[in-house]
Design a protein around this motif. Structure first.
Motif: not given
Length: 491
Positions: A452-477
């Protein structure tokens, strides 16, 4: 590959890609040679160039792609071997080659349908360079190397060469890998139009050698005069940020964050002795401890989002702010709750700051953090430094990275939890480094099966990284999405 850019007539949303650009010239850092391809900068198995035995490629495709740029230097590398060309000299040599034997003088890099930048549009800061002893020494050293390396081309005269050097050092971007570590240097003509702010509304992200500029704030339209990225690491005092910008870019930053009293009072703050109070307490810990710089007040105030004023590094018309602008009597008690500090408390704070300062400098010079040193510093800081004190934040950052290296996951989680508020305070809520911190923390929690804690952190990461890197960047994908899917399935 031509630049891709955003229509200037449309409104901009956070996360929008506004510019994609290939470098005018770039070099892979020498410390990465043998582990990354010299053309695409990807990490992996690489093979040495059979001609010069100096550069490496991941395959024939990259070698062919790079040959037009590499063939002239290949023979020169072979001739000067076994001497190794410094990164700065190699970059300047590449620029000279493109300008005097290629399309460098006529090349246009577009950032809109009608607007572009050329090499001649870059500022060289010639007069600033001449007054900068450190850079002039560096320039002199590079000239000696270049005269030996470039035997097959007539070098420009000293004045022209210094102009080229100035444009290179002022306008270079550090090329960052997927973990936001520097792996090279590049000149990006169109992207160089972006000015600096410690509270940026855009971010520069790299995919190999390609630079992507993305907005991190909503804007009614794309006005390049108002677009800002950060040139430097923001987890420093305003004074240290301003000093770094003065030394490297020759301007005094006057953005909102550099003159924000809330930040100034936190950066060297002591923790309030009253456990119910969160207010930082300002205590001078060394002579002439400066937290921010301000220019002399003028009758007409510049807008906070105006371009930074270019000034000389040795300018004397700076009003220096010392320890939040409060006198010694005021620093001995908390302004919020009135809790008083004894001489003993002050002495403990001063010694803790001095101790931490020395060890942070040592770790910076060593470019590596040691777990035991970080732990000792943090133990001394406990109950003394405010949680948002910049030295406490920097120590936590070093400690977290060191603990990951030695795989001490439990302690790493403790420090990550404390580090997140620090990153938000210094970098803001939409910085890629904050997204990367959430991702690393979430990955550790997932490994420990704290789903549950991991999911919360990864969702926070997704919110930021999708914005800063885009959904096609290797870090995101390739890194974030698989972890997020695994956490969702486990939960």
């Amino acid at each position: 590959m031509r630049n891709k850019y955003r229509n200037t007539d449309s409104s901009i949303k956070a996360g929008d890609l506004i510019l994609t650009e290939q470098p005018f010239a770039f070099v892979l850092s020498s410390k990465e040679q043998g582990s990354r391809c010299d053309n695409c900068l990807e990490k992996g198995k690489v093979l040495k160039c059979s001609g010069c035995q100096f550069v490496y490629y991941c395959g024939r495709s990259c070698q062919r792609d790079a040959w037009g740029d590499h063939k002239w230097e290949c023979a020169n590398f072979k001739r000067v071997a076994p001497k190794v060309l410094p990164d700065g000299a190699r970059m300047l040599a590449k620029i000279i080659n493109r300008l005097y034997r290629g399309d460098g003088h006529s090349f246009r890099s577009f950032y809109s349908g009608t607007s572009f930048r050329m090499w001649k549009d870059l500022m060289s800061h010639y007069s600033d360079l001449k007054a900068d002893t450190k850079r002039m020494d560096h320039f002199t050293t590079l000239c000696v190397v270049l005269y030996e390396f470039l035997k097959d081309i007539s070098l420009p005269n000293t004045v022209e060469l210094m102009g080229l050097y100035g444009r290179m050092v002022i306008n270079s971007f550090m090329i960052l890998d997927i973990d936001m570590n520097s792996i090279g240097t590049g000149i990006y003509l169109a992207s160089s139009i972006l000015d600096h702010s410690c509270d940026p509304n855009a971010v520069a992200i790299f995919d190999g050698k390609t630079i992507n500029i993305r907005a991190i704030k909503d804007m009614p339209c794309l006005d390049w005069n108002q677009m800002r990225i950060s040139y430097i690491d923001l987890m420093k005092t305003p004074y240290d940020r301003q000093t770094e910008l003065l030394q490297n870019y020759y301007f005094l930053c006057q953005c909102d964050r550099c003159i924000d009293e809330n930040q100034i009072k936190h950066v060297h703050g002591a923790i309030c002795l009253n456990k119910q109070c969160n207010e930082p307490v300002s205590i001078p810990w060394k002579e002439d401890c400066l937290l921010a710089r301000r220019p002399e007040k003028t009758e007409v105030n510049e807008p906070s989002n105006s371009r930074p004023e270019k000034i000389e590094e040795n300018s004397t018309d700076l009003d220096k702010i010392e320890e939040n602008g409060v006198d010694e009597k005021d620093t001995l008690h908390c302004k919020e709750c009135g809790t008083k500090y004894t001489e003993k408390h002050v002495d403990v704070f001063v010694k803790t700051m001095e101790f931490t300062h020395v060890h942070l400098q040592n770790m910076e010079r060593a470019s590596v953090a040691y777990v035991d040193v970080c732990q000792y510093c943090l133990d001394r800081q406990e109950g003394v430094l405010h949680p948002l004190n910049v030295m406490h934040a920097q120590t936590l950052d070093h400690a977290f990275d060191a603990l990951i290296q030695v795989q001490l996951w439990e302690k790493a989680c403790v420090y990550a939890e404390k580090l997140i508020p620090c990153f938000k305070f210094y970098y803001g809520d939409r910085n890629p480094l904050l997204g990367l911190l959430h991702l690393k923390y979430g990955k550790i929690l997932l490994f420990k099966m704290e789903i549950e804690k991991a999911l919360a952190q990864l969702k926070s990461a997704e919110k930021i990284i999708k914005m800063t890197h885009g959904d096609r960047h290797p870090l995101y994908k390739e890194q974030l999405l698989p972890l997020l899917q695994q956490a969702i399935m486990e939960s």
